[in-house]
Design a protein around this motif. Structure first.
Motif, PDB file in Angstrom:
ATOM      1  N   VAL A  17       0.608  -1.262  -0.009  1.00  0.00           N
ATOM      2  CA  VAL A  17      -0.057   0.092  -0.102  1.00  0.00           C
ATOM      3  C   VAL A  17       0.904   1.292   0.061  1.00  0.00           C
ATOM      4  CG1 VAL A  17      -1.752   1.305   1.230  1.00  0.00           C
ATOM      5  CG2 VAL A  17      -1.901  -1.240   1.178  1.00  0.00           C
ATOM      6  N   CYS A  18       1.934   1.136   1.081  1.00  0.00           N
ATOM      7  CA  CYS A  18       2.913   2.386   0.684  1.00  0.00           C
ATOM      8  C   CYS A  18       3.682   2.838  -0.487  1.00  0.00           C
ATOM      9  CB  CYS A  18       3.844   2.135   1.877  1.00  0.00           C
ATOM     10  SG  CYS A  18       3.182   2.131   3.815  1.00  0.00           S
ATOM     11  N   MET A  19       3.516   1.611  -1.192  1.00  0.00           N
ATOM     12  CA  MET A  19       4.240   1.912  -2.627  1.00  0.00           C
ATOM     13  C   MET A  19       3.624   2.790  -3.354  1.00  0.00           C
ATOM     14  SD  MET A  19       6.092  -0.733  -4.927  1.00  0.00           S
ATOM     15  CE  MET A  19       4.674  -1.666  -5.559  1.00  0.00           C
ATOM     16  N   SER A  75       1.423   9.717   0.638  1.00  0.00           N
ATOM     17  CA  SER A  75       0.979  10.626   1.820  1.00  0.00           C
ATOM     18  C   SER A  75       1.685   9.830   3.022  1.00  0.00           C
ATOM     19  CB  SER A  75      -0.836  10.332   1.889  1.00  0.00           C
ATOM     20  OG  SER A  75      -0.849  10.275   3.367  1.00  0.00           O
ATOM     21  N   VAL A  76       2.650  11.136   3.591  1.00  0.00           N
ATOM     22  CA  VAL A  76       3.203  10.165   4.784  1.00  0.00           C
ATOM     23  C   VAL A  76       2.285  10.104   5.780  1.00  0.00           C
ATOM     24  CG1 VAL A  76       5.211  11.009   6.432  1.00  0.00           C
ATOM     25  CG2 VAL A  76       5.261  11.772   3.772  1.00  0.00           C
ATOM     26  N   LEU A  77       1.373  10.884   6.002  1.00  0.00           N
ATOM     27  CA  LEU A  77       0.433  10.353   6.991  1.00  0.00           C
ATOM     28  C   LEU A  77       0.015   9.064   7.193  1.00  0.00           C
ATOM     29  CD1 LEU A  77      -0.891  11.857   9.577  1.00  0.00           C
ATOM     30  CD2 LEU A  77      -2.849  12.335   8.066  1.00  0.00           C
ATOM     31  N   LEU A  78      -0.545   8.720   5.877  1.00  0.00           N
ATOM     32  CA  LEU A  78      -1.131   7.412   5.828  1.00  0.00           C
ATOM     33  C   LEU A  78      -0.007   6.310   6.128  1.00  0.00           C
ATOM     34  CD1 LEU A  78      -3.466   5.856   4.837  1.00  0.00           C
ATOM     35  CD2 LEU A  78      -2.508   5.702   2.487  1.00  0.00           C
ATOM     36  N   ILE A  82      10.199   0.475   5.844  1.00  0.00           N
ATOM     37  CA  ILE A  82       8.719   0.788   4.685  1.00  0.00           C
ATOM     38  C   ILE A  82       8.455   2.232   4.999  1.00  0.00           C
ATOM     39  CG2 ILE A  82       6.456   0.173   4.478  1.00  0.00           C
ATOM     40  CD1 ILE A  82       6.981  -2.415   5.478  1.00  0.00           C
ATOM     41  N   ILE A  83       8.356   2.848   6.029  1.00  0.00           N
ATOM     42  CA  ILE A  83       8.185   4.256   6.105  1.00  0.00           C
ATOM     43  C   ILE A  83       9.331   5.149   5.448  1.00  0.00           C
ATOM     44  CG2 ILE A  83       7.759   6.079   7.722  1.00  0.00           C
ATOM     45  CD1 ILE A  83       6.492   4.472   9.697  1.00  0.00           C
ATOM     46  N   ALA A  84      10.767   4.684   5.868  1.00  0.00           N
ATOM     47  CA  ALA A  84      11.421   5.623   5.416  1.00  0.00           C
ATOM     48  C   ALA A  84      11.894   5.612   3.961  1.00  0.00           C
ATOM     49  CB  ALA A  84      12.857   5.374   6.298  1.00  0.00           C
ATOM     50  N   ILE A  85      11.754   4.462   3.366  1.00  0.00           N
ATOM     51  CA  ILE A  85      12.079   4.556   1.876  1.00  0.00           C
ATOM     52  C   ILE A  85      10.826   5.014   0.993  1.00  0.00           C
ATOM     53  CG2 ILE A  85      12.345   2.843  -0.059  1.00  0.00           C
ATOM     54  CD1 ILE A  85      14.182   1.153   1.807  1.00  0.00           C
ATOM     55  N   ASP A  86      11.218   6.251   0.408  1.00  0.00           N
ATOM     56  CA  ASP A  86      10.002   6.379  -0.586  1.00  0.00           C
ATOM     57  C   ASP A  86      10.242   6.403  -2.018  1.00  0.00           C
ATOM     58  OD1 ASP A  86      12.110   8.295  -0.456  1.00  0.00           O
ATOM     59  OD2 ASP A  86      10.822  10.099  -0.165  1.00  0.00           O
TER      60      ASP A  86
END
Lengths: 260, 280
Positions: free
Chosen positions: B220-222, B226-229, B276-280
Motif C-alpha cells: 500500500v505504501c508503494m 501520503s506520509v500521514l497514511l 517501509i516508512i523511510a524508503i520512499d
C-alpha cells in the motif's frame, strides 16, 4: 527387542505404516542428540562406534546449538539488572556481577539494536538537518549504506577489541581475564549509546556533541573502572587508559559518521 | 508381551505366511483382478487378510499392536477359494487406509503439485495471521510447515522495498533480504539458545508468515505518497505482525525469559516497519 525391530523393518517397506516409521525417525535423532550433548551416556571404547566418537564430538560441538546455551542462560530480570549496572559507570563491580554466569545475549542484542538505531537515527538526523536548511525534503534520500557501515563498525568493535585486550591480558599474565567476560562487559558498555542515538536526532549541533561526549565518557569510564579490577596490583594503567580512549573514539566516530 | 510372543512363536509361521501370500498372489491373481485396480502394487492383495489371522503380518497401522494368532494362517490363506468371496467388501477400506493416504506425488501433474503447495500456503497463512480458534494452541498452528510461504513473503517485501526506493535499489533489496532471512534464522537460534523448545524450520516458517501484514503495508505504501497514511498504516501492520508472532514465541520459552525471546522479534519487525516508512 527383536520383535520391534522386525516390526519396524517389515512395516518400513509398506506405504501404509507411516506412523511406525515416524516414531522411529523421531527416536533416532533424539538419542543421537543426547549422546552428542553428553558423551558420558555412552562409555567410550565399549563399542566400535564409541571408539572414535569422543574426538568427533568435541570437534562437532562447535556447530551444536546446545554447546552455546550456557552463554545465554539468563532471565529477563538478570539482563535488566546488568543493563542498569552498565549505566552506573563508577561502580566498577560489573565483573563481580557476571562472575558466575557471563552471558552473550546482552552483547549480541545490544549491539544489534545499536546498529538499527544508528542507521535509522542517522537517517532521521540527516533528514531533519536538510529540512532545516532547504525547507524541502526533495533532496533527502534514505541512505541504506548506514546499515552496512553500522553493522561493520559495531560488530567489529564488539568482537575485535575485547579479543585484542584478552590476548594482551594473557600476555601480561592476568589470568583472571576470560574472553567471554570481556565480550560481555564490552557489549553491555554499548548500551548507553542506544538512548543517546535517539537524543542525537535533535538537529542542534551543540546538543549532539554534548550528548555524545557524555555518553562516550560514561561508557569509557565503565570499561576503565571494570578493567582496573583486573590490573590492580600491576602497572597496566596504559591498557586501562587505551580502553577508555578507544571507547571514546567509537563515540566520536558515531557522531561524525552517522550524525555529521 | 506381544513382542515375545511375536518373537518366539510366529516368526516362522509368519514368514511362512509371506511365502504363502506370494503364492496366493501368483495363484489367485486372476481371481482378484476383478475388483481391484489392475495397476495397484502387489501388496494390494493384503485384503487376503480379511480373514483376521494374517493381520499381524501386513497391517494397517492401527492393527499393528494386536497379538498375532499365527497357527492357522497357512491352512486358511492357502485355500484360494476364500479370497474372491470376501475381497470386494474389504478391499476399499483397507486400501484407503493403507495406500490411499500417501498419494504418489512423483507421477502427478506439476499443476497439481503447485496447487497443493499454494493451498497449503494459504491454509498456513490463515492459521498464523488471521484470528481463529487454533490460536489457542500455537504449537499446532504450523505443524505442517513449509518454506515456500516465507520465501515468497520475504522476497516480495524486499522487491517492494527496492521498487519504492529511488536510489540504491539493489542495496535496499540486499539489506531487506539479509535482515529478514538471516533475522529469521537468528531469532530461532536465539530461542533455542535461551533454552526454549521450538522446531527450527517451523519457527522459520512462522516468522516468515508473520511478515504478511507488513507485506500488505509495504504494498500500500508503494502506491501512496501520503506520509500521514504511511505513519498510520505501518504501525497497524506492525502490531498485527507482532501479535501474530507473539503466542508462538512466548510459548516456546519459559515465562521468565519471555521478554528476552520476544524483544528481538519486535526489533526486527520495527526495523522492517521503519524501512517501509523511510524508503520512499
Amino acid at each position: 527387542m527383536e520383535g520391534g525391530g522386525y516390526g519396524a523393518l517389515s512395516s518400513n517397506q509398506f506405504l501404509g505404516s507411516v506412523p511406525a516409521v515416524v516414531i522411529n525417525d523421531e527416536k533416532t535423532p533424539l538419542t543421537g542428540e543426547s549422546s552428542r550433548a553428553d558423551p558420558r551416556t555412552f562409555p567410550p571404547g565399549t563399542s566400535y562406534d564409541g571408539a572414535d566418537r569422543p574426538a568427533g564430538n568435541s570437534w562437532a560441538a562447535v556447530f551444536s546449538v546446545s554447546s552455546y546455551t550456557p552463554y545465554f542462560n539468563v532471565d529477563t530480570d538478570i539482563v535488566a539488572d546488568r543493563i542498569i549496572s552498565s549505566i552506573n559507570s563508577f561502580r566498577g563491580d560489573f565483573f563481580g556481577k557476571i562472575d558466575a554466569n557471563p552471558d552473550l545475549y546482552g552483547p549480541v542484542w545490544i549491539s544489534t539494536t545499536l546498529i538499527f538505531m544508528l542507521a535509522f537515527a542517522g537517517n532521521i538526523a540527516s533528514y531533519l538537518i536538510q529540512n532545516k536548511k532547504t525547507s524541502t525534503d526533495l533532496a533527502w534520500k534514505f541512505d541504506v549504506s548506514y546499515f552496512n557501515l553500522a553493522a561493520f563498525v559495531i560488530y567489529g568493535y564488539t568482537v575485535v577489541i575485547p579479543t585484542g585486550f584478552y590476548f594482551l591480558f594473557q600476555y601480561f599474565g592476568v589470568a583472571a581475564a576470560s574472553l567471554v567476560r570481556l565480550w560481555c562487559m564490552w557489549g553491555y558498555s554499548l548500551f548507553i549509546f542506544i538512548p543517546c542515538s535517539l537524543l542525537m536526532v535533535i538537529p542542534v549541533t551543540m546538543i549532539r556533541w554534548l550528548v555524545i561526549i557524555v555518553a562516550g565518557a560514561s561508557s569509557g569510564t565503565f570499561i576503565a573502572m571494570n578493567l582496573k579490577t583486573y590490573t590492580e596490583e600491576r602497572d597496566l594503567i596504559v591498557m586501562v587508559a587505551s580502553a577508555f580512549l578507544l571507547q571514546f573514539a567509537l563515540a566520536l566516530f558515531i557522531e561524525i559518521y552517522f550524525f555529521g | 508381551m506381544a513382542m515375545s510372543h511375536n518373537d518366539s512363536v510366529p516368526l516362522h509361521p509368519s514368514s511362512q505366511s509371506d511365502i504363502d501370500e506370494i503364492e496366493n498372489l501368483i495363484n489367485a491373481a486372476p481371481a482378484t483382478v476383478l475388483p481391484a485396480r489392475p495397476q495397484s502394487p502387489p501388496r494390494a492383495s493384503i485384503p487376503v487378510s480379511s480373514s483376521p489371522f494374517i493381520q499381524s503380518n501386513i497391517p494397517p497401522p492401527s492393527f499393528h499392536n494386536k497379538p498375532p494368532i499365527p497357527p492357522p494362517i497357512s491352512s486358511v490363506s492357502v485355500s484360494p477359494a476364500v479370497l474372491p468371496v470376501t475381497d470386494p467388501n474389504v478391499r476399499p477400506t483397507v486400501s484407503a487406509e493403507g495406500f490411499g493416504s500417501a498419494p504418489n506425488t512423483l507421477t502427478e501433474p506439476v499443476w497439481d503439485t503447485v496447487k497443493r503447495d499454494l493451498s497449503r500456503i494459504i491454509s498456513n497463512l490463515k492459521l498464523v495471521v488471521f484470528p481463529n480458534p487454533f490460536r489457542e494452541d500455537p504449537g499446532k498452528a504450523l505443524r505442517d510447515w513449509d518454506l515456500w510461504g516465507p520465501f515468497f513473503f520475504i522476497v516480495f517485501l524486499g522487491l517492494v522495498l527496492s521498487w519504492s526506493a529511488s536510489v540504491r535499489k539493489s542495496e535496499v533489496f540486499a539489506v531487506a533480504f539479509a535482515v529478514l532471512a538471516a533475522g529469521a534464522i537468528i531469532l530461532t537460534l536465539n530461542v533455542l539458545l535461551l533454552g526454549g523448545h521450538i522446531i527450527f524450520f517451523q519457527s522459520l516458517s512462522l516468522l516468515g508468515y508473520c511478515l504478511f501484514p507488513l507485506d500488505i503495508g509495504a504494498l500500500v505504501c508503494m502506491f501512496t505518497s501520503s506520509v500521514l497514511l504511511k505513519v498510520i498504516l505501518v504501525p497497524i501492520t506492525l502490531a498485527w505482525s507482532s501479535w501474530a508472532a507473539y503466542p508462538f514465541m512466548s510459548a516456546a520459552v519459559s515465562p521468565r525469559r519471555k521478554a528476552l525471546a520476544l524483544y528481538p522479534v519486535f526489533l526486527m519487525y520495527v526495523s522492517v516497519g521503519f524501512l517501509i516508512i523511510a524508503i520512499d
